[in-house]
Enzyme design. Structure first.
Site, PDB file in Angstrom:
ATOM      1  N   GLY A   1       0.797  -1.216   0.000  1.00 29.45           N
ATOM      2  CA  GLY A   1       0.000   0.000   0.000  1.00 29.45           C
ATOM      3  C   GLY A   1       0.826   1.261   0.000  1.00 29.45           C
ATOM      4  O   GLY A   1       1.876   1.355  -0.643  1.00 29.45           O
ATOM      5  N   ILE A   2       0.364   2.228   0.773  1.00 26.71           N
ATOM      6  CA  ILE A   2       1.005   3.528   0.848  1.00 26.71           C
ATOM      7  C   ILE A   2       1.531   3.735   2.261  1.00 26.71           C
ATOM      8  O   ILE A   2       0.966   3.231   3.227  1.00 26.71           O
ATOM      9  CB  ILE A   2       0.009   4.642   0.465  1.00 26.71           C
ATOM     10  CG1 ILE A   2       0.703   6.003   0.387  1.00 26.71           C
ATOM     11  CG2 ILE A   2      -1.170   4.680   1.425  1.00 26.71           C
ATOM     12  CD1 ILE A   2      -0.196   7.104  -0.142  1.00 26.71           C
ATOM     13  N   GLY A   3       2.639   4.447   2.382  1.00 25.73           N
ATOM     14  CA  GLY A   3       3.160   4.741   3.708  1.00 25.73           C
ATOM     15  C   GLY A   3       4.651   4.505   3.791  1.00 25.73           C
ATOM     16  O   GLY A   3       5.322   4.148   2.816  1.00 25.73           O
ATOM     17  N   ALA A   4       5.179   4.680   4.995  1.00 21.94           N
ATOM     18  CA  ALA A   4       6.624   4.634   5.194  1.00 21.94           C
ATOM     19  C   ALA A   4       7.191   3.238   4.982  1.00 21.94           C
ATOM     20  O   ALA A   4       8.270   3.085   4.391  1.00 21.94           O
ATOM     21  CB  ALA A   4       6.968   5.143   6.589  1.00 21.94           C
ATOM     22  N   ILE A   5       6.516   2.188   5.459  1.00 21.89           N
ATOM     23  CA  ILE A   5       7.056   0.837   5.308  1.00 21.89           C
ATOM     24  C   ILE A   5       7.076   0.399   3.842  1.00 21.89           C
ATOM     25  O   ILE A   5       8.104  -0.089   3.359  1.00 21.89           O
ATOM     26  CB  ILE A   5       6.308  -0.168   6.209  1.00 21.89           C
ATOM     27  CG1 ILE A   5       6.654   0.110   7.678  1.00 21.89           C
ATOM     28  CG2 ILE A   5       6.671  -1.607   5.845  1.00 21.89           C
ATOM     29  CD1 ILE A   5       5.931  -0.766   8.671  1.00 21.89           C
TER      30      ILE A   5
ATOM     31  N   GLU B   1      -3.996  -3.314  -4.959  1.00 25.08           N
ATOM     32  CA  GLU B   1      -5.190  -2.481  -4.863  1.00 25.08           C
ATOM     33  C   GLU B   1      -4.845  -1.012  -5.062  1.00 25.08           C
ATOM     34  O   GLU B   1      -5.669  -0.223  -5.501  1.00 25.08           O
ATOM     35  CB  GLU B   1      -5.872  -2.692  -3.510  1.00 25.08           C
ATOM     36  CG  GLU B   1      -5.024  -2.306  -2.327  1.00 25.08           C
ATOM     37  CD  GLU B   1      -5.543  -2.889  -1.023  1.00 25.08           C
ATOM     38  OE1 GLU B   1      -6.267  -3.890  -1.065  1.00 25.08           O
ATOM     39  OE2 GLU B   1      -5.205  -2.344   0.037  1.00 25.08           O
TER      40      GLU B   1
ATOM     41  N   ILE C   1      -1.826  -3.550  13.429  1.00 21.61           N
ATOM     42  CA  ILE C   1      -1.782  -2.736  14.647  1.00 21.61           C
ATOM     43  C   ILE C   1      -1.238  -3.558  15.804  1.00 21.61           C
ATOM     44  O   ILE C   1      -0.426  -3.096  16.593  1.00 21.61           O
ATOM     45  CB  ILE C   1      -3.194  -2.214  14.993  1.00 21.61           C
ATOM     46  CG1 ILE C   1      -3.733  -1.351  13.844  1.00 21.61           C
ATOM     47  CG2 ILE C   1      -3.165  -1.399  16.290  1.00 21.61           C
ATOM     48  CD1 ILE C   1      -5.201  -0.998  13.989  1.00 21.61           C
TER      49      ILE C   1
ATOM     50  N   GLY D   1      -8.209  -4.611   1.917  1.00 18.99           N
ATOM     51  CA  GLY D   1      -7.844  -5.698   1.017  1.00 18.99           C
ATOM     52  C   GLY D   1      -6.827  -6.660   1.590  1.00 18.99           C
ATOM     53  O   GLY D   1      -6.308  -7.516   0.864  1.00 18.99           O
TER      54      GLY D   1
END
Length: 434
Positions: free
Chosen positions: A213-217, A236, A311, A334
């Site tokens: 997905g999106i983000g730092a990781i 996705e 989380i 997803g």
């Protein structure tokens, strides 16, 4: 703009709304803000009640979910973004738990009625087609089933290919309004996230097909794939992190079994560079979410590698990715679609990647999930678990073996307590990690 299009004002366009209607909004970067504001103004001024609003994640403000509109709108989203999170937790808005792959089927099966679809599209081409640009997802299904489709024609919507192309005849009402799409500034990973990224990158083989997905990781993972070869994308969503790898030829899709040579996605959230990248790009297909997130379509690609976040994870391998206790975060999304799809792929690797500890020093690897926590990926689905302290494969492992492996990649400050909890749970047959 073709003269045959009869444009109207936003208020006139939404004037077909009536009490009890179900409304779908196109999502993420392409939420039609001008129609959202007009919908709120019109409904309040005309005493409308019980209008149900559905969507996936949306970026702009969501006034219909505010206490001010209680009784006028009922927010029943398929995914909860930060713009409505507090309202959902307070009870002014609600959420429909569902796999992302099945969101389109809510409309197509008739489980959810759909009266009005509000979308953004590109200007039409000479053949009378427009593009949904960055948001196909469940929006295509909503357009197919809606009584009325209202579209904002926006020159800033990129001309995406695949399922994004729809005929003008599918739209009933048009509003003309040019406005840049919502952007997300690429997140810069810290040392903890870079360590997670390194462990994930070591699991990715040449020729793998990726979902993240999106983000730092995700950015941390992608930044360390520069020496890989022949990677593909079936996901996705994607963001800026893939662009340098495409330019370098690392991502070329040459080993994919489906849509060879193509990047496949269902929605986007990134900078303007990403939106420009997909514009008239024959190597990018924006597809219906029923296709991108179908686990059996996903599984056709060999070495499918799905990287998703969490989380909390307990020592049996239950993955919480939507809520902690009474604090709600997002939804199922997803994750299960791709974790299951990757597990069915030849040589596939489903990965849950997360920091072992929060910024406040609280372990995210726990003995038991908090009361009320939502289990998104079950202990039967999980395979690889990655933290900054390493990567472990839980597939085929017993509960006691899982506990030892999970504790081995916990933060050192949490390991002793987790060991004691595992011993209390499993008795003398369980042996401490240390």
């Amino acid at each position: 703009m073709p003269s045959k299009i009869n444009f109207m004002s936003p208020l006139e366009a939404v004037s077909i709304l009536k009490s009890g209607d179900h409304v779908h909004l196109s999502s993420v970067a392409s939420t039609p803000t001008i129609l959202v504001n007009a919908m709120c103004e019109y409904a309040k001024a005309n005493g409308l009640r019980d209008i149900h609003v559905h969507h996936l994640h949306t970026e702009p403000p969501a006034p219909y979910a505010d206490p001010e509109y209680e009784g006028i709108f009922q927010h029943d989203a398929f995914f909860v973004g930060k713009n409505v999170r507090k309202q959902v937790q307070a009870g002014y808005a609600d959420y429909i738990p569902i796999f992302l792959s099945e969101t389109q089927n809510l409309y197509r099966s008739g489980v959810l009625p759909i009266n009005v679809a509000m979308v953004q599209v590109s200007p039409p081409d000479n053949s009378g087609y427009v593009s949904l640009g960055t948001s196909v997802d469940a929006t295509l299904a909503a357009i197919e089933r809606a009584d009325t489709v209202i579209a904002v024609v926006n020159r800033d919507v990129p001309w995406a290919l695949g399922d994004a192309l729809i005929p003008l005849s599918a739209i009933d009402r048009f509003v003309e309004h040019d406005e840049p799409l919502e952007e997300a500034i690429p997140a810069q990973p810290n040392e903890q996230e870079l360590a997670i990224g390194r462990h994930c990158a070591e699991l990715i083989e040449d020729g793998a097909c990726l979902q993240m997905g999106i983000g730092a990781i995700p950015n941390a993972v992608l930044s360390q794939l520069g020496n890989h070869k022949n990677l593909g994308i079936h996901t996705e969503m994607f963001a800026d992190g893939v662009l340098p790898l495409v330019e370098k030829g690392v991502i070329n899709g040459s080993m994919k079994a489906t849509d060879r040579g193509k990047i496949v996605s269902t929605f986007l959230m990134g900078s303007q560079k990403v939106y420009s990248f997909i514009d008239h790009n024959p190597n990018v297909l924006m597809m219906d979410v029923g296709y991108t997130n179908d686990p059996f379509v996903i599984a056709r690609n060999p070495r499918m590698t799905a990287i998703n976040s969490a989380i909390e994870v307990d020592i049996t391998g239950q993955v919480c990715a939507d809520s902690i206790g009474t604090t709600f975060f997002s939804g199922v999304g997803g994750q299960v679609d791709f974790i299951y799809g990757a597990s069915r792929s030849e040589g596939g690797k489903p990965i849950i990647a997360m920091p072992a500890i929060t910024s406040k020093g609280v372990s995210k690897l726990v003995n038991t999930l908090k009361v009320g926590a939502g289990v998104v990926t079950t202990r039967s689905h999980i395979h690889w678990l990655v933290t900054e302290f390493g990567a472990v494969n839980l597939y085929g492992k017993t509960l006691q073996e899982r506990a030892r492996l999970i504790i081995s990649i916990a933060h050192p400050s949490a390991q002793e307590e987790l060991d004691k909890a595992a011993f209390a749970r499993y008795g003398s047959h369980y042996h401490f990690v240390k």
